[in-house]
Motif scaffolding. Structure first.
Motif, mmCIF file in Angstrom:
data_model
loop_
_atom_site.group_PDB
_atom_site.id
_atom_site.type_symbol
_atom_site.label_atom_id
_atom_site.label_comp_id
_atom_site.label_asym_id
_atom_site.label_seq_id
_atom_site.Cartn_x
_atom_site.Cartn_y
_atom_site.Cartn_z
ATOM 1 N N ARG A 240 4.607 1.791 -1.789
ATOM 2 C CA ARG A 240 5.080 2.188 -0.460
ATOM 3 C C ARG A 240 6.484 2.755 -0.651
ATOM 4 O O ARG A 240 7.326 2.125 -1.269
ATOM 5 C CB ARG A 240 5.095 0.996 0.497
ATOM 6 N N LYS A 243 12.254 3.415 2.645
ATOM 7 C CA LYS A 243 12.457 2.866 3.984
ATOM 8 C C LYS A 243 13.444 3.766 4.722
ATOM 9 O O LYS A 243 14.510 4.084 4.195
ATOM 10 C CB LYS A 243 12.998 1.439 3.910
ATOM 11 N N THR A 251 6.572 1.496 16.304
ATOM 12 C CA THR A 251 6.041 0.410 15.490
ATOM 13 C C THR A 251 5.163 1.009 14.399
ATOM 14 O O THR A 251 4.354 1.909 14.677
ATOM 15 C CB THR A 251 5.190 -0.555 16.341
ATOM 16 N N VAL A 252 5.327 0.526 13.172
ATOM 17 C CA VAL A 252 4.479 0.992 12.079
ATOM 18 C C VAL A 252 3.108 0.345 12.218
ATOM 19 O O VAL A 252 2.990 -0.874 12.299
ATOM 20 C CB VAL A 252 5.093 0.644 10.709
ATOM 21 N N ARG A 253 2.076 1.161 12.258
ATOM 22 C CA ARG A 253 0.711 0.627 12.386
ATOM 23 C C ARG A 253 0.369 -0.213 11.155
ATOM 24 O O ARG A 253 0.779 0.106 10.035
ATOM 25 C CB ARG A 253 -0.300 1.760 12.545
ATOM 26 N N ASN A 254 -0.416 -1.252 11.358
ATOM 27 C CA ASN A 254 -0.764 -2.168 10.270
ATOM 28 C C ASN A 254 -2.079 -1.797 9.591
ATOM 29 O O ASN A 254 -2.730 -2.643 8.967
ATOM 30 C CB ASN A 254 -0.840 -3.609 10.787
ATOM 31 N N ASP A 255 -2.480 -0.532 9.679
ATOM 32 C CA ASP A 255 -3.732 -0.083 9.059
ATOM 33 C C ASP A 255 -3.518 0.485 7.673
ATOM 34 O O ASP A 255 -4.459 0.977 7.045
ATOM 35 C CB ASP A 255 -4.423 0.958 9.951
ATOM 36 N N GLY A 256 -2.277 0.426 7.175
ATOM 37 C CA GLY A 256 -1.986 0.915 5.837
ATOM 38 C C GLY A 256 -1.667 2.393 5.764
ATOM 39 O O GLY A 256 -1.325 2.898 4.691
ATOM 40 N N TYR A 275 12.204 1.070 7.865
ATOM 41 C CA TYR A 275 10.800 0.779 7.617
ATOM 42 C C TYR A 275 10.166 1.892 6.769
ATOM 43 O O TYR A 275 10.660 3.016 6.733
ATOM 44 C CB TYR A 275 10.030 0.665 8.942
ATOM 45 N N THR A 277 7.388 4.547 6.370
ATOM 46 C CA THR A 277 6.497 5.307 7.228
ATOM 47 C C THR A 277 6.100 6.606 6.541
ATOM 48 O O THR A 277 6.827 7.119 5.688
ATOM 49 C CB THR A 277 7.156 5.633 8.589
#
Length: 453
Positions: A240, A243, A251-256, A275, A277
């Motif tokens: 990843r 940042k 909000t960062v989606r939690n789907d990867g 974060y 993204t």
């Protein structure tokens, strides 16, 4: 070599040597390895499978994500001399201990020597044998802590030649004295003339590491068994990335996917924390504005002030980028309209990089009303209608392109995260192929890892 019809098992033990490598992943702070050892690849084969099984033995790694205050990775050694322990064979009831008094020593390589490891059957055939040992360390007046035991402390196989194995024992900083103890767990075999399992502890190497922390640099240090590879492997990582700042209402989606979802109205401010993204609009914004107090920032933050950017045009583009659409696989799955996944690992003109990043989400940057703004190719309401009634002579003129330049087949090169290599997607305009024939255009999709995108 036994004679007279006797057999000797294959020699299965070779002395081990290790290769230490420090890999720079990029600027920090990053999100880091996506899934630990499963995200490290040697010649495109993962270090660890999804079920937890290792594809390569005797490989260790440490990761640093590129923070300003990160600790050093104990891997780059200063040249050291081989020291003598002062003793030889380690017997079952005769534990051997050395003491380290140099407080600058960070680790010790314990070198175990096996003159030969084999057994002889009643028929005189040569077969393999096994040794078990343990290594423990004690700092100052503390109790001993076992560092090597079980499978790690087992030497198993067949050899009639001298064999050596190194064990790396890391020491805790701040000690006054450190005692390292080697114990034989296997029973002594001196009384059996057909079983040869003697091992010796003759030498050790005190190690002092170069304690460079490399702040703001994301690193992975790897120690691998040179016996595992015939040559140094190509090592790649799935991580990843950087940042960066994201809007206060994102909000960062939690789907990867690394995409963003929004709630509420944007007021022009950002969250305090950064974060990871994949939103190309805010990645471009970060590249334009990033700065550090020590002057080591990447990008153009020392030349462009954030007040010079029309942050609301970036926000509008971001909302369009993060809209979930069909991913084109026919399964009904969705993905963000535009994502940016790229490693910029060579120096380029700032203008080139800005245009490349803008192309990811069909945008262009321009100067307007004292600030840098984005214009994106996306559906919009008409701003003004032009006709013959409100234009002057000669009104409108029309031109056309050459038939030879009208692309009917596009071959798009993109990076496939599943293959971990470049892949190609062919798109055909069947109607115009019938009119103009096959006119191919090759496209290199910058920062694209999605077939649908």
């Amino acid at each position: 070599q036994p004679s007279g019809g006797l057999t000797m098992a294959k020699d299965t033990l070779d002395s081990k040597q290790f290769s230490n490598r420090l890999h720079l992943l990029g600027e920090g702070e990053i999100g880091g390895l996506i899934n630990g050892a499963k995200s490290i690849y040697f010649n495109n084969t993962p270090l660890e499978n999804d079920n937890g099984d290792r594809n390569f033995e005797n490989v260790t790694y440490e990761e640093r994500k590129g923070t300003s205050n990160q600790t050093y990775i104990p891997i780059t050694e200063f040249p050291s001399n081989i020291e003598s322990t002062g003793f030889s064979t380690v017997a079952e009831d005769d534990t051997r201990v050395i003491q380290i008094t140099d407080t600058n020593v960070n680790a010790v390589k314990v070198i175990i020597t096996v003159p030969g490891l084999y057994s002889i059957t009643d028929k005189g055939d040569y077969r393999g044998a096994e040794i078990k040992l343990e290594i423990a360390v004690k700092h100052d007046s503390e109790n001993y802590v076992t560092k090597v035991s079980g499978d790690d402390g087992t030497i198993k196989g067949m050899t009639t030649d001298l064999y050596q194995r190194e064990y790396l024992i890391n020491l805790t900083s701040g000690f006054t004295t450190a005692d390292i103890k080697v114990t034989r767990i296997s029973e002594d075999t001196d009384s059996d003339p057909r079983l040869f399992t003697e091992f010796q502890w003759i030498n050790y190497i005190p190690i002092k590491y170069q304690q460079n922390t490399y702040p703001h640099s994301a690193l992975v240090g790897i120690r691998l068994d040179a016996e595992t590879f015939t040559s140094l492997p190509k090592v790649t990582f799935k991580v990843r990335g950087m940042k960066i700042k994201i809007p206060h209402n994102a909000t960062v989606r939690n789907d990867g996917s690394g995409s963003l979802s929004y709630s509420g109205t944007f007021n022009g401010t950002f969250k305090t924390d950064k974060y990871v993204t994949s939103d190309p609009a805010w990645i471009l914004y970060d590249l334009l504005t990033n700065t550090r107090a020590d002057g080591t920032a990447y990008g153009l933050g020392d030349l462009i002030n954030s007040a010079d950017l029309d942050v609301y045009s970036f926000y509008t583009s971001s909302v369009y980028c993060n809209k979930l659409i069909d991913d084109g696989t026919g399964t009904g799955a969705t993905e963000p309209r535009f994502s940016c996944n790229v490693c910029i690992n060579s120096a380029k003109e700032a203008y080139t990089v800005i245009n490349q990043l803008s192309s990811v989400f069909r945008a262009m940057s321009y100067w307007s009303a004292g600030s840098i703004a984005l214009s994106q190719d996306s559906p919009k309401s008409a701003s003004y209608l032009f006709s013959l009634a409100n234009t002057i002579y000669p009104h409108f003129t029309y031109s056309d392109s050459s038939v030879n330049t009208r692309c009917t087949v596009a071959i798009v090169k993109y990076f496939d995260n599943e293959l971990r290599d470049f892949n190609y997607e062919e798109v055909k305009d069947t109607v115009n192929i019938a009119r103009y024939g096959h006119i191919v255009k090759n496209i290199n999709a910058f920062a694209t890892t999605s077939r649908g995108q």
